[in-house]
Scaffold this active site. Sequence first.
Site, PDB file in Angstrom:
ATOM      1  CE1 TYR A  63      -5.573   4.390   8.131  1.00 22.36           C
ATOM      2  CE2 TYR A  63      -6.272   4.343  10.423  1.00 22.36           C
ATOM      3  CZ  TYR A  63      -5.463   3.878   9.407  1.00 22.36           C
ATOM      4  OH  TYR A  63      -4.530   2.900   9.684  1.00 22.36           O
ATOM      5  CE1 TYR A  78      -1.610   4.390   9.143  1.00 27.79           C
ATOM      6  CE2 TYR A  78      -0.286   3.119   7.583  1.00 27.79           C
ATOM      7  CZ  TYR A  78      -1.439   3.273   8.337  1.00 27.79           C
ATOM      8  OH  TYR A  78      -2.413   2.308   8.291  1.00 27.79           O
ATOM      9  N   PRO A  80      -5.008   1.604  18.372  1.00 32.41           N
ATOM     10  CG  PRO A  80      -6.826   0.237  17.822  1.00 32.41           C
ATOM     11  CD  PRO A  80      -6.226   1.010  18.947  1.00 32.41           C
ATOM     12  CG  HIS A 108      -2.122  -0.879   1.033  1.00 31.96           C
ATOM     13  ND1 HIS A 108      -3.315  -0.658   1.668  1.00 31.96           N
ATOM     14  CD2 HIS A 108      -2.315  -1.959   0.251  1.00 31.96           C
ATOM     15  CE1 HIS A 108      -4.188  -1.571   1.295  1.00 31.96           C
ATOM     16  NE2 HIS A 108      -3.597  -2.390   0.438  1.00 31.96           N
ATOM     17  CE  LYS A 146       3.661   4.134  13.393  1.00 33.56           C
ATOM     18  NZ  LYS A 146       4.121   3.562  12.181  1.00 33.56           N
TER      19      LYS A 146
HETATM   20  P1  FAD Z   1       0.371 -10.341  22.373  1.00 33.23           P
HETATM   21  O1  FAD Z   1      -0.045 -10.473  20.962  1.00 33.23           O
HETATM   22  O2  FAD Z   1      -0.631  -9.891  23.380  1.00 33.23           O
HETATM   23  O3  FAD Z   1       0.974 -11.747  22.827  1.00 33.23           O
HETATM   24  C1  FAD Z   1       1.277 -12.029  24.170  1.00 33.23           C
HETATM   25  C2  FAD Z   1       1.203 -13.536  24.390  1.00 33.23           C
HETATM   26  O4  FAD Z   1       1.581 -13.815  25.732  1.00 33.23           O
HETATM   27  C3  FAD Z   1      -0.217 -14.076  24.212  1.00 33.23           C
HETATM   28  O5  FAD Z   1      -0.199 -15.178  23.335  1.00 33.23           O
HETATM   29  C4  FAD Z   1      -0.631 -14.458  25.619  1.00 33.23           C
HETATM   30  O6  FAD Z   1      -1.521 -15.572  25.644  1.00 33.23           O
HETATM   31  C5  FAD Z   1       0.711 -14.794  26.263  1.00 33.23           C
HETATM   32  N1  FAD Z   1       0.693 -14.668  27.725  1.00 33.23           N
HETATM   33  C6  FAD Z   1       0.051 -13.753  28.487  1.00 33.23           C
HETATM   34  N2  FAD Z   1       0.266 -13.980  29.790  1.00 33.23           N
HETATM   35  C7  FAD Z   1       1.066 -15.067  29.859  1.00 33.23           C
HETATM   36  C8  FAD Z   1       1.621 -15.803  30.937  1.00 33.23           C
HETATM   37  N3  FAD Z   1       1.381 -15.449  32.207  1.00 33.23           N
HETATM   38  N4  FAD Z   1       2.400 -16.863  30.664  1.00 33.23           N
HETATM   39  C9  FAD Z   1       2.642 -17.229  29.376  1.00 33.23           C
HETATM   40  N5  FAD Z   1       2.116 -16.580  28.309  1.00 33.23           N
HETATM   41  C10 FAD Z   1       1.347 -15.500  28.554  1.00 33.23           C
HETATM   42  N6  FAD Z   1      -0.656  -3.251  15.600  1.00 33.23           N
HETATM   43  C11 FAD Z   1      -0.080  -2.871  14.420  1.00 33.23           C
HETATM   44  O7  FAD Z   1       1.140  -2.755  14.361  1.00 33.23           O
HETATM   45  N7  FAD Z   1      -0.815  -2.641  13.283  1.00 33.23           N
HETATM   46  C12 FAD Z   1      -2.171  -2.744  13.293  1.00 33.23           C
HETATM   47  O8  FAD Z   1      -2.791  -2.584  12.245  1.00 33.23           O
HETATM   48  C13 FAD Z   1      -2.821  -3.088  14.551  1.00 33.23           C
HETATM   49  N8  FAD Z   1      -4.154  -3.219  14.619  1.00 33.23           N
HETATM   50  C14 FAD Z   1      -4.724  -3.640  15.789  1.00 33.23           C
HETATM   51  C15 FAD Z   1      -6.101  -3.763  15.839  1.00 33.23           C
HETATM   52  C16 FAD Z   1      -6.723  -4.166  17.009  1.00 33.23           C
HETATM   53  C17 FAD Z   1      -8.219  -4.280  17.042  1.00 33.23           C
HETATM   54  C18 FAD Z   1      -5.938  -4.495  18.162  1.00 33.23           C
HETATM   55  C19 FAD Z   1      -6.599  -4.966  19.446  1.00 33.23           C
HETATM   56  C20 FAD Z   1      -4.566  -4.383  18.120  1.00 33.23           C
HETATM   57  C21 FAD Z   1      -3.950  -3.947  16.949  1.00 33.23           C
HETATM   58  N9  FAD Z   1      -2.569  -3.807  16.860  1.00 33.23           N
HETATM   59  C22 FAD Z   1      -1.995  -3.373  15.696  1.00 33.23           C
HETATM   60  C23 FAD Z   1      -1.730  -4.128  18.031  1.00 33.23           C
HETATM   61  C24 FAD Z   1      -1.099  -5.519  17.961  1.00 33.23           C
HETATM   62  O9  FAD Z   1      -2.072  -6.487  17.730  1.00 33.23           O
HETATM   63  C25 FAD Z   1      -0.343  -5.807  19.259  1.00 33.23           C
HETATM   64  O10 FAD Z   1       0.491  -4.714  19.551  1.00 33.23           O
HETATM   65  C26 FAD Z   1       0.481  -7.107  19.168  1.00 33.23           C
HETATM   66  O11 FAD Z   1      -0.354  -8.231  19.287  1.00 33.23           O
HETATM   67  C27 FAD Z   1       1.537  -7.182  20.278  1.00 33.23           C
HETATM   68  O12 FAD Z   1       2.193  -8.426  20.241  1.00 33.23           O
HETATM   69  P2  FAD Z   1       2.819  -9.070  21.539  1.00 33.23           P
HETATM   70  O13 FAD Z   1       3.443 -10.349  21.102  1.00 33.23           O
HETATM   71  O14 FAD Z   1       3.637  -8.063  22.245  1.00 33.23           O
HETATM   72  O15 FAD Z   1       1.593  -9.335  22.522  1.00 33.23           O
HETATM   73  C1  PHB Z   2      -6.457  -3.691  10.732  1.00 26.55           C
HETATM   74  O1  PHB Z   2      -6.499  -4.020   9.533  1.00 26.55           O
HETATM   75  O2  PHB Z   2      -6.824  -4.463  11.643  1.00 26.55           O
HETATM   76  C2  PHB Z   2      -5.981  -2.329  11.086  1.00 26.55           C
HETATM   77  C3  PHB Z   2      -5.445  -1.524  10.099  1.00 26.55           C
HETATM   78  C4  PHB Z   2      -5.021  -0.245  10.424  1.00 26.55           C
HETATM   79  C5  PHB Z   2      -5.132   0.201  11.728  1.00 26.55           C
HETATM   80  C6  PHB Z   2      -5.646  -0.628  12.722  1.00 26.55           C
HETATM   81  C7  PHB Z   2      -6.081  -1.899  12.390  1.00 26.55           C
HETATM   82  O3  PHB Z   2      -4.739   1.463  12.025  1.00 26.55           O
END
Ligand code: FAD
Ligand code: PHB
Length: 392
Positions: free
Chosen positions: A203, A387, A295, A75, A299
């Site tokens: 957006y 972005y 979100p 994109h 990021k």
């Molecule tokens: P998580 O994905 O939360 O993984 C943590 C893991 O640790 C989980 O599997 C959990 O089960 C495990 N865990 C927890 N506690 C314990 C424990 N006590 N013992 C062992 N394991 C444990 N980010 C972007 O960059 N771009 C986007 O477009 C974007 N869109 C998003 C849209 C939505 C609706 C949401 C909710 C988030 C979005 N994000 C986006 C954010 C992104 O999804 C998170 O920042 C990302 O998942 C972070 O990854 P992580 O591995 O740090 O944490």
């Molecule tokens: C998504 O596709 O889930 C998404 C895309 C852009 C954002 C947040 C979420 O800023």
Amino acid sequence: MVHRRTQVAIIGAGPAGLLLGALLARHGIDAVIVEQRSAEYVLSRIRAGVLEQTTVDLLREAGVADRCLKEGLTHEGIELSFDGALHRIDFRALTDKHVTVYGQTEVTHDLMQSRASSNLMTDYEAESVEVSGFDCERPAVRYLKGGVSHELACDFIAGCDGYHGICRASVPTDAISTYEKVYPFGWLGVLADVPPVRHELIYANHDRGFALCSQRSRTRSRYYVQCSLDDQADQWSDEAFWDELRRRLPAEIAEAVTTGPSIEKSIAPLRSFVAEPMRFGRLFLAGDAAHIVPPTGAKGLNLAATDVGYLARGLAEHYLERSSSGLDHYSTRCLSRVWKAERFSWWFTSLMHRFPDAGAFGSRLQQAELAYLVGSRSASSALAENYVGLPL
Ligand code: FAD
Ligand code: PHB
């Protein structure tokens, strides 16, 4: 009791933990991942969709970018919708960079597959996980699995266990500072097997609230609408969702939306959060365990990837070059990126959403700022640069 030893114990098999495991494996560093959920559960969480070039580069460095490079959608801009019209922010022209649309589920799937095919160990469904000894020379992770106690001795612990994890909670409160802002609304998200309404993401700022038209592929769409924190996802019928989404888009876009049955529907609260520092002796926090962004700026996953990029480099320097420099700079390097992303995500969220107490003056100010943003090359460039993200 089962006793094992590894160099790096990684808590959490989300994108941060899995990518760290893959990067360490490339350097020949041994790591075990301990995850409290099942692999199926981790894969069922529909979250991020937009990858910065730096994140794709890290996937490539980890040897897991093949499918993302083949199937990810390039994109070169986004569209902002306000006042009934669309305005394009051209990333290619303004920054010479692009982003890749490729779902977090797919990233996680690719990392899990690569881990399984290299016989790297992940202990799923671990209960009562505890970390200890990270303030001295004997870090360890203890947990139960199928009623059996496990103890994993290690050199370092990587806390990749998300916002609700136990690693950050295990740090003495006087050693950590936290900063938090909770927003007075959430995002209701729907995933559906229908073609996206536009080639690029939209957006939308609208009187009824924010909306986002995103996608996962040419046949799968991801849409969001700003909702009340009191709403329940199952109280929103598909029909009510599509109606609300279309109301928040310019007429010609609304008419072009292809609707269909939702395959997932959920509500995410919006929060900004930072924990400082990100290192406590031999415990390193990474990803959502250390920081959360709303979100809007896309990021969260990207920050998780760059954190573990720095951590993998620091650990490689420690084991392969006997230098502590990378680990010593880990927290400051990460936090410098984190606060830039926090600022951008807060700004973009503030600009695009309806705030309950902002009133008519607040929404006119948003419109004035949006008009300025699309009319000024330097303002559009600042949005585009933030972005698409920074190199590591
Ligand atoms: P998580 O994905 O939360 O993984 C943590 C893991 O640790 C989980 O599997 C959990 O089960 C495990 N865990 C927890 N506690 C314990 C424990 N006590 N013992 C062992 N394991 C444990 N980010 C972007 O960059 N771009 C986007 O477009 C974007 N869109 C998003 C849209 C939505 C609706 C949401 C909710 C988030 C979005 N994000 C986006 C954010 C992104 O999804 C998170 O920042 C990302 O998942 C972070 O990854 P992580 O591995 O740090 O944490
Ligand atoms: C998504 O596709 O889930 C998404 C895309 C852009 C954002 C947040 C979420 O800023």
